[in-house]
Design a protein around this motif. Structure first.
Motif, PDB file in Angstrom:
ATOM      1  N   LEU A   1       0.818  -1.207   0.000  1.00 41.85           N
ATOM      2  CA  LEU A   1       0.000   0.000   0.000  1.00 41.85           C
ATOM      3  C   LEU A   1       0.857   1.265   0.000  1.00 41.85           C
ATOM      4  CD1 LEU A   1      -2.773  -1.111   2.494  1.00 41.85           C
ATOM      5  CD2 LEU A   1      -3.105  -0.544   0.084  1.00 41.85           C
ATOM      6  N   ASP A   2       2.044   1.183   0.592  1.00 39.17           N
ATOM      7  CA  ASP A   2       2.954   2.331   0.570  1.00 39.17           C
ATOM      8  C   ASP A   2       3.336   2.682  -0.860  1.00 39.17           C
ATOM      9  OD1 ASP A   2       2.989   2.391   3.395  1.00 39.17           O
ATOM     10  OD2 ASP A   2       4.600   0.907   3.441  1.00 39.17           O
ATOM     11  N   LEU A   3       3.670   1.669  -1.653  1.00 38.17           N
ATOM     12  CA  LEU A   3       4.029   1.897  -3.051  1.00 38.17           C
ATOM     13  C   LEU A   3       2.828   2.376  -3.857  1.00 38.17           C
ATOM     14  CD1 LEU A   3       6.085   1.727  -5.346  1.00 38.17           C
ATOM     15  CD2 LEU A   3       5.442  -0.694  -5.641  1.00 38.17           C
ATOM     16  N   ALA A   4       1.668   1.794  -3.615  1.00 41.33           N
ATOM     17  CA  ALA A   4       0.466   2.197  -4.351  1.00 41.33           C
ATOM     18  C   ALA A   4       0.140   3.659  -4.087  1.00 41.33           C
ATOM     19  CB  ALA A   4      -0.706   1.299  -3.959  1.00 41.33           C
ATOM     20  N   ALA A   5       0.196   4.073  -2.824  1.00 42.66           N
ATOM     21  CA  ALA A   5      -0.101   5.471  -2.492  1.00 42.66           C
ATOM     22  C   ALA A   5       0.942   6.415  -3.087  1.00 42.66           C
ATOM     23  CB  ALA A   5      -0.163   5.638  -0.974  1.00 42.66           C
ATOM     24  N   PHE A   6       2.199   6.007  -3.024  1.00 43.53           N
ATOM     25  CA  PHE A   6       3.281   6.830  -3.574  1.00 43.53           C
ATOM     26  C   PHE A   6       3.080   7.062  -5.066  1.00 43.53           C
ATOM     27  CE2 PHE A   6       7.410   7.259  -5.632  1.00 43.53           C
ATOM     28  CZ  PHE A   6       8.021   8.243  -4.873  1.00 43.53           C
ATOM     29  N   LEU A   7       2.765   6.005  -5.806  1.00 40.64           N
ATOM     30  CA  LEU A   7       2.599   6.121  -7.256  1.00 40.64           C
ATOM     31  C   LEU A   7       1.298   6.839  -7.615  1.00 40.64           C
ATOM     32  CD1 LEU A   7       3.802   2.587  -8.405  1.00 40.64           C
ATOM     33  CD2 LEU A   7       5.055   4.747  -8.533  1.00 40.64           C
ATOM     34  N   ALA A   8       0.247   6.610  -6.838  1.00 42.43           N
ATOM     35  CA  ALA A   8      -1.039   7.246  -7.148  1.00 42.43           C
ATOM     36  C   ALA A   8      -0.946   8.762  -6.995  1.00 42.43           C
ATOM     37  CB  ALA A   8      -2.127   6.679  -6.248  1.00 42.43           C
ATOM     38  N   ILE A   9      -0.456   9.217  -5.848  1.00 43.65           N
ATOM     39  CA  ILE A   9      -0.356  10.664  -5.614  1.00 43.65           C
ATOM     40  C   ILE A   9       0.774  11.265  -6.435  1.00 43.65           C
ATOM     41  CG2 ILE A   9       0.049  12.434  -3.869  1.00 43.65           C
ATOM     42  CD1 ILE A   9      -1.247  10.569  -1.836  1.00 43.65           C
ATOM     43  N   GLY A  10       1.903  10.555  -6.495  1.00 39.73           N
ATOM     44  CA  GLY A  10       3.040  11.043  -7.258  1.00 39.73           C
ATOM     45  C   GLY A  10       2.744  11.154  -8.741  1.00 39.73           C
ATOM     46  N   GLY A  11       1.984  10.194  -9.277  1.00 41.39           N
ATOM     47  CA  GLY A  11       1.619  10.269 -10.684  1.00 41.39           C
ATOM     48  C   GLY A  11       0.810  11.509 -10.988  1.00 41.39           C
TER      49      GLY A  11
END
Length: 390
Positions: free
Chosen positions: A348-358
């Motif tokens: 979930l850390d990676l998913a949140a990072f990529l979702a907001i970062g994208g």
């Protein structure tokens, strides 16, 4: 999918990754809402501090009247173009407050902590928390929007008057932006441990934001030149200037971090020392050591080299390292104070990072494609080009 991403434009690839990560995060929020909220808070803070670091750099540039930064200013403006989207993406955190902040459930707290929370009840209230959040976001959005708009408008004429407006706004609004960042760090991070307090915590977050914003600016500058842009604008002397400033703020971040720890260690107050104990137990000791080495020792030694500061690719590698360390720093600040304090990274850390970062990177690319790459309308632009030459 991999073949499609390889052939797609960068903005398309980023959009696809952000959508997929958002869907994954949504599934995670259904399966484990508390852990998803924790990951979302870390990712949001990371990308928001990068944007705010860039905003502060532009405002400091206007306040000090620095000439060398003018050729970099438009790139920095692209970096904080994500603030409107980040303000919108803050809304889920308002709905997830119950999952993150223990002061909303004082009956579950230790008696001593409960007393401290009750004593702060006038400040730690859900309604007042939301009002303050809107105020912080409003200050950042208004300041960033006006500075970016006036910067672009200089190219259409009346450049001197618009330059004066940017300076006056920065002089008036920089203290408000910095104070908003300080109190936001109290509200959104420090209140995760409601019994703990540090008078320099806001300065610590500010210093980390500037490091992150500068590192992002270095990476974006090198990336633009590798795509064949800005070769006649950003020169070795400008990279040298960014490298020196980056070294300065790495040392400043370390100074604040060390003396916050040193003062709490000397005072030896159990409620204050517990905050650091939480970051030394339950698997966090290696992370704490890695943060000290990676956010100070390694970049400090690398940035001492004049030659490295004058080689764009080498400086960009250091900047990428610092961006990674900034994420570790935000993760280290947030996660040990959440309801699940043990060090246990999740997908979930990676998913949140990529979702907001994208979304954040997409906003920056969108603006970069619609305005000129450099602030050529600034009356001092030619002087900025000659920075470092004789």
């Amino acid at each position: 999918m991999s073949r499609f991403l390889a052939r797609a434009r960068p903005s398309t690839t980023i959009g696809v990754v952000a959508v997929v990560a958002s869907l994954a995060l949504l599934v995670g929020a259904i399966l484990d809402p508390q852990r998803a909220a924790m990951a979302y808070l870390v990712a949001w803070l990371y990308w928001a501090t990068l944007a705010l670091g860039a905003l502060c750099l532009v405002m400091i540039h206007h306040v000090t009247g620095s000439t060398w930064f003018i050729v970099l200013r438009r790139l920095a403006e692209h970096l904080f173009a994500s603030l409107p989207l980040l303000a919108l993406l803050f809304v889920p955190l308002l709905f997830a407050m119950e999952l993150l902040y223990p002061w909303l459930h004082p009956e579950t707290l230790d008696p001593i902590v409960r007393e401290r929370v009750i004593a702060k009840s006038a400040y730690l209230g859900a309604g007042f928390f939301r009002i303050r959040a809107l105020a912080y976001l409003g200050i950042w959005l208004a300041s960033g929007a006006l500075l970016a708009r006036w910067s672009v408008a200089q190219e259409a004429g009346d450049a001197v008057r618009l330059g004066v407006l940017q300076k006056r706004l920065s002089v008036a609004a920089l203290p408000a932006v910095a104070l908003a960042l300080t109190f936001a760090s109290f509200d959104w991070v420090m209140s995760l441990s409601p019994a703990w307090a540090s008078s320099v915590f806001g300065v610590y977050v500010f210093a980390g934001s500037i490091v992150g914003g500068l590192a992002s600016l270095v990476v974006v500058s090198v990336g633009a030149q590798q795509r064949g842009r800005l070769h006649d604008v950003v020169r070795v002397s400008h990279y040298h200037g960014m490298g020196k400033l980056l070294l300065t703020f790495v040392v400043f971040w370390t100074y604040i971090a060390f003396f916050q720890f040193f003062i709490i260690w000397i005072a030896n107050v159990p409620e204050e020392a517990a905050w650091y104990l939480d970051r030394w137990q339950a698997g966090w000791a290696p992370v704490s050591l890695a943060l000290g080495l990676g956010h100070f020792v390694v970049p400090f030694l690398l940035l001492l080299s004049r030659d490295r500061k004058r080689r764009p690719v080498a400086l960009a590698r250091v900047a990428l390292w610092l961006l990674a360390m900034h994420y570790v720093d935000v993760y280290w600040l947030v996660m040990p104070s959440t309801p699940r304090p043990a060090f246990a990274p999740s997908w979930l850390d990676l998913a949140a990072f990529l979702a907001i970062g994208g979304g954040a990177v997409g906003c920056s690319l969108w603006r970069a494609g619609r305005v000129r790459e450099a602030a050529r309308g600034d009356p001092r632009f030619e002087r900025s080009l000659r920075f470092g030459t004789r």
